[in-house]
Write a protein that holds these residues in place. Structure first.
Motif, mmCIF file in Angstrom:
data_model
loop_
_atom_site.group_PDB
_atom_site.id
_atom_site.type_symbol
_atom_site.label_atom_id
_atom_site.label_comp_id
_atom_site.label_asym_id
_atom_site.label_seq_id
_atom_site.Cartn_x
_atom_site.Cartn_y
_atom_site.Cartn_z
ATOM 1 N N GLY A 36 0.822 -1.196 0.000
ATOM 2 C CA GLY A 36 0.000 0.000 0.000
ATOM 3 C C GLY A 36 0.860 1.251 0.000
ATOM 4 O O GLY A 36 2.051 1.205 0.307
ATOM 5 N N VAL A 37 0.241 2.368 -0.368
ATOM 6 C CA VAL A 37 0.906 3.665 -0.373
ATOM 7 C C VAL A 37 0.071 4.620 0.462
ATOM 8 O O VAL A 37 -1.130 4.784 0.212
ATOM 9 N N VAL A 38 0.705 5.232 1.453
ATOM 10 C CA VAL A 38 0.064 6.258 2.271
ATOM 11 C C VAL A 38 0.599 7.606 1.798
ATOM 12 O O VAL A 38 1.814 7.812 1.732
ATOM 13 N N ALA A 39 -0.321 8.502 1.422
ATOM 14 C CA ALA A 39 0.047 9.841 0.961
ATOM 15 C C ALA A 39 -0.290 10.850 2.043
ATOM 16 O O ALA A 39 -1.303 10.721 2.733
ATOM 17 N N PHE A 40 0.571 11.848 2.169
ATOM 18 C CA PHE A 40 0.361 12.921 3.126
ATOM 19 C C PHE A 40 0.049 14.209 2.386
ATOM 20 O O PHE A 40 0.465 14.398 1.238
#
Length: 105
Positions: A60-64
């Motif tokens: 998964g990719v968590v974006a801020f």
């Protein structure tokens, strides 16, 4: 109570699944199951508590909000401080992603 975080995952998952595993006054532990899911394009999570997440399976990719992205795979974990706006930008479309999330004060 004995359980297995990698069992009981449905074959079809039309929506991301959030399951509370344990909680107390200042902490909540949950399993999140994703299969190609992302957060809504228009929204950011802005949580009042810190969140520590661990990917048990999948990717998964968590974006801020500040344009930073963090890619996570099995065994990777991330601490998201309270009120740091974030979203799930991507999860693997070809496999189940299982997250363990701990929310605490």
């Amino acid at each position: 109570m004995i359980g297995n975080l990698l069992e009981g995952i449905p074959d079809l998952l039309p929506e991301e699944r959030f399951e509370e595993l344990a909680s107390a006054e200042s902490v909540t532990v949950e399993r999140i199951v994703s299969w190609g899911h992302t957060s809504p394009e228009t929204g950011w999570y802005d949580q009042p508590r810190h969140e520590w997440v661990l990917v048990l399976q999948g990717r998964g990719v968590v974006a801020f909000e500040e344009d930073e992205e963090v890619t996570l795979g099995p065994g990777d974990h991330l601490l998201i401080p309270a009120h740091r706006r974030h979203r799930v930008a991507w999860t693997a479309p070809d496999e189940v992603t299982v997250w363990l999330a701990v929310h605490y004060d």
